[in-house]
Enzyme design. Structure first.
Site, mmCIF file in Angstrom:
data_model
loop_
_atom_site.group_PDB
_atom_site.id
_atom_site.type_symbol
_atom_site.label_atom_id
_atom_site.label_comp_id
_atom_site.label_asym_id
_atom_site.label_seq_id
_atom_site.Cartn_x
_atom_site.Cartn_y
_atom_site.Cartn_z
ATOM 1 N NE ARG A 131 -40.223 4.063 -29.282
ATOM 2 C CZ ARG A 131 -39.599 4.393 -28.051
ATOM 3 N NH1 ARG A 131 -40.331 4.298 -26.986
ATOM 4 N NH2 ARG A 131 -38.193 4.526 -28.010
ATOM 5 C CE LYS B 12 -50.080 10.197 -49.296
ATOM 6 N NZ LYS B 12 -49.865 10.631 -50.565
ATOM 7 N NE ARG C 287 -52.921 7.102 -49.926
ATOM 8 C CZ ARG C 287 -52.914 7.109 -48.689
ATOM 9 N NH1 ARG C 287 -52.921 6.139 -47.796
ATOM 10 N NH2 ARG C 287 -53.105 8.585 -48.017
ATOM 11 C CG HIS D 239 -53.370 21.807 -51.800
ATOM 12 N ND1 HIS D 239 -52.272 21.210 -52.289
ATOM 13 C CD2 HIS D 239 -54.048 20.548 -51.887
ATOM 14 C CE1 HIS D 239 -52.308 20.005 -52.648
ATOM 15 N NE2 HIS D 239 -53.531 19.534 -52.356
#
Length: 297
Positions: free
Chosen positions: A59, A81, A179, A202
């Site tokens: 966790r 992210k 954002r 990318h």
């Protein structure tokens, strides 16, 4: 101090839950607990996967980003992210989870092949376009220094890009609103990346997505043709593709698998002007098809 090393194959093809499971096994077999820490040494794929493992193992345990590519130094290591692709859906499984530290050594950029450096420049250019007009034109004025590997110029560039992303993220850490401007070029860019089966990097796909978005901005009266010409010149300077062969209809359809969809509508990022981005939910299929055709060989 006991250091355990876990490695996996490079590239987007390894950014999946199978790789995550292998890392979980390494951590469990070596009895990692919540007081241990993970270090993500590598590019954006390594950072995204390591961050997701850190967010979910027991966790949540601490992790540190040590990005070694330009793309990861200026973009993916900043903002928390984390995640992996699921089947052919990019970054569909993940979590917002901040690293305890981001450590950047500019000298790692000297080890990059030219195409990897160019990929990073796609995100660098994006930062100027969405947030800082002066920085955008600085990238053109200082291109010779940047391309030649001038340490001072590279350090300034990486820091300025990090500051832009840091400021945007701090104002909206969980992407509930503004954002989203960091996704400029990404809606069509991700779709191109996916439909090309990740053979294009990318950053190259983001560059193509930005150029397509410029077409829409011009159509909406926000930008001028000379703005698009300047971007094309800048992309050429940094060896970024300005067109590609693709199935335009398939790329368009792929945009509807984008995780940034909201109430059935695509949150498309456009520019009011160079350095000023906004969210537009009224970009039509016609707009997107025309934009894609404008970058199709």
């Amino acid at each position: 101090m006991n250091i355990i090393v876990h490695t996996f194959g490079a590239g987007e093809k390894n950014k999946h839950l199978g790789t995550v499971s292998e890392i979980y096994n390494t951590l469990i077999l070596n009895k990692f607990d919540r007081k241990d820490i993970l270090l993500a040494l590598g590019g954006g794929v390594v950072g995204d996967i390591c961050g997701f493992v850190a967010a979910t193992y027991l966790r949540g345990i601490d992790f540190v980003q040590i990005p070694t590519t330009l793309l990861s130094q200026v973009d993916s290591s900043i903002g928390g992210k984390t995640g992996v692709d699921f089947e052919h859906y990019k970054n569909m499984v993940g979590a917002f989870y901040m690293p305890k530290l981001v450590y950047v050594n500019i000298n790692t950029l000297n080890t990059l092949p030219p195409d990897e450096f160019s990929s990073g420049m796609g995100e660098v250019i994006k930062h100027g376009l969405i947030f800082d007009r002066e920085y955008y034109y600085w990238l053109s004025e200082n291109s010779n220094k940047i391309i030649s590997g001038n340490e001072s110029a590279l350090a300034e560039m990486v820091l300025m890009s990090q500051e832009i992303k840091k400021q945007v993220v701090e104002n909206d850490p969980y992407e509930k609103g503004q954002r989203a401007i960091l996704n400029f070029g990404h809606t069509l860019g991700h779709a191109i990346e996916r439909e090309k089966n990740f053979i294009l990097s990318h950053g190259v796909c983001v560059g193509l997505g930005m150029l397509a978005a410029f077409y829409i901005c011009i159509k909406k009266g926000k930008l001028k043709e000379e703005d698009r010409s300047f971007l094309i010149d800048l992309m050429n300077t940094y060896s970024l593709d300005i067109d590609t062969d693709m199935d335009v209809e398939k790329v368009f359809e792929a945009t509807f698998n984008d995780k940034k969809m909201e109430s059935g509508k695509i949150k498309f990022i456009l520019l009011k002007d160079v350095g000023e981005a906004y969210i537009d939910k009224e970009v039509s299929k016609e707009d997107m098809m025309e934009a894609l055709n404008s970058i199709c060989k």
